[in-house]
Design an enzyme around this catalytic site. Sequence first.
Site, mmCIF file in Angstrom:
data_model
loop_
_atom_site.group_PDB
_atom_site.id
_atom_site.type_symbol
_atom_site.label_atom_id
_atom_site.label_comp_id
_atom_site.label_asym_id
_atom_site.label_seq_id
_atom_site.Cartn_x
_atom_site.Cartn_y
_atom_site.Cartn_z
ATOM 1 N N SER A 114 1.020 -1.545 -0.602
ATOM 2 C CA SER A 114 0.328 0.464 0.310
ATOM 3 C C SER A 114 0.714 1.037 0.277
ATOM 4 C CB SER A 114 -0.667 0.093 1.300
ATOM 5 O OG SER A 114 -0.338 0.043 2.241
ATOM 6 N N GLU B 239 -8.499 -14.162 -5.558
ATOM 7 C CA GLU B 239 -7.837 -14.087 -6.981
ATOM 8 C C GLU B 239 -6.628 -14.796 -6.823
ATOM 9 O OE1 GLU B 239 -6.853 -11.082 -4.839
ATOM 10 O OE2 GLU B 239 -5.361 -10.148 -4.920
ATOM 11 N N CYS C 50 -7.000 -6.721 -0.232
ATOM 12 C CA CYS C 50 -5.802 -6.357 0.669
ATOM 13 C C CYS C 50 -5.033 -4.938 0.815
ATOM 14 C CB CYS C 50 -4.877 -7.260 0.653
ATOM 15 S SG CYS C 50 -3.133 -7.317 1.933
ATOM 16 N N ILE D 82 -2.692 -12.675 3.060
ATOM 17 C CA ILE D 82 -1.121 -11.903 3.340
ATOM 18 C C ILE D 82 -0.839 -10.862 3.686
ATOM 19 C CG2 ILE D 82 1.040 -11.911 1.620
ATOM 20 C CD1 ILE D 82 -0.953 -14.036 -0.420
ATOM 21 N N HIS E 244 -7.403 -12.374 -0.559
ATOM 22 C CA HIS E 244 -6.969 -12.525 -1.845
ATOM 23 C C HIS E 244 -7.713 -13.348 -2.735
ATOM 24 C CE1 HIS E 244 -3.857 -9.191 -1.258
ATOM 25 N NE2 HIS E 244 -3.510 -10.297 -0.311
#
Lengths: 304, 221
Positions: free
Chosen positions: B49, B202, B79, B151, B200
Amino acid sequence: MSSSEATSTHAPVTGSSRVKRGMAEMLKGGVIMDVVTPDQARIAEDAGAVAVMALERVPADIRAQGGVSRMSDPDMVDGIIEAVSIPVMAKARIGHFVEAQVLQSLGVDYIDESEVLTPADYTNHIDKWNFTVPFVCGATNLGEALRRINEGAAMIRSKGEAGTGDVSNATGHMRQIRSEIKRLSAMPEDELYVAAKELQAPYELVKEIAQTGKLPVVLFTAGGIATPADAAMMMQLGADGVFVGSGIFKSGNPAERAAAIVKATTFHDDPDVIAKVSRGLGEAMVGINVDEIPQPHRLAERGW
Amino acid sequence: MVTIGVLALQGDVREHISALEHSGAAAMPVRRPGELDAVDGLVIPGGESTTIDKLTRIFELADPLKKRIEAGMPVYGSCAGMIMLAEEIADPATDLKGEPQQTLGGLDITVRRNAFGRQRESFETDLDFRGLEFSAPSPDQNPAPVHAVFIRAPWVERVGEGVEVLATVEPSEASHTATLRGAARIVAVRSRHLLATSFHPEVTGERRIHELFIRIVRGEA
């Protein structure tokens, strides 16, 4: 699945391949910078690094000073972890599983089993499946990458020739890995057995590469990257991201060079951006041509 | 077909593009203000981030993004993306001048970065997730749980008015129960056009969160 089963019953799992490889996926498109002190780590974070790599000495100094090069001091690793909020990686010697145990207990987020340090075992790499923390390993070609993945590496980087500022070996390794993957993808299935033998890699992994056309883990580049254009070229050659070692803190203006390499990595396909960020960076690290380094002193040839 | 952008400054862009394309949307990477104009919705991917924050400001995407978010463009953040959408960060990183990291905002929540711990505490688990009723095998059955990968994940410490909690992690579902201090932690939220998860979807092949988001973009959810 019936409704009675549709509840959260599975116990949480740590250290799975998905969690380890997933961590590397989150670093993609980013730059990971070598740091030897907490202050350098702060500069790296401020410049937009996605992670820092803690080590005792940067490769250029290891080259200049010689001697045995080891894992960073635990106090230094602690200091770096304290100093930044981004992930902290740290290097362990090839085969030195106790250095890796120590780094895991310190809470580092990734361990680099690195040829830049002096190998501790000239036969075996670390059995990386034994760890909760994930590992990144260097490779010069596809066979080497697959052997490391077979040992549990969750991320691969090209080796390049660290500490030189000469990007030619990293270029060669990226091209080699890419072309070997392409070759496997085009190969009839019955030739994959011999291909596995030639690559000295497990057949199952070779078959997987042939089917998917890519490595099952993230592929970064490392070794000799010194300029924004170097980083962008490696990204255009198919790297998922970039490690920069001596290139930043051995240059004239580390903070600006670090930020410029971050920007060039994101806009690696836009020469206008790369030109803009490349201006006024001052001196790049003093380079050494890989050809001028005698064979026994080439780091990329460590590991097998 | 709706076109959904994936903010492509850093992070697992490819996985989100693939998840969107497999879920019935056209997807494209977004790195420039002009590309943002071409999309009906946006995904902010997993990544770092602090890096994404810096790059959005340096490349002059932060203001156009804030404007689109205020104007109602649907955004899903996973996230790092959740952090970017949060109005407030409990423990922001500070730069060398002492300035805290910034977010795009829009979601009235407070997030805590890396709240579940470092990488060795990263974990995967199954979660019940509200809002996926469309995926239930039949109307009287519950949808299957979501397999979630966390994560170095953040959690949500405060939700403002109008923010719906879609999923929580119970102490028994997290790897490092000490960090949770016995409390369930919020890991998925929605407020009108904004959706965010700490985890996540994805990277697991779970498509339903992206399907939900596509429904939001279409105005169907």
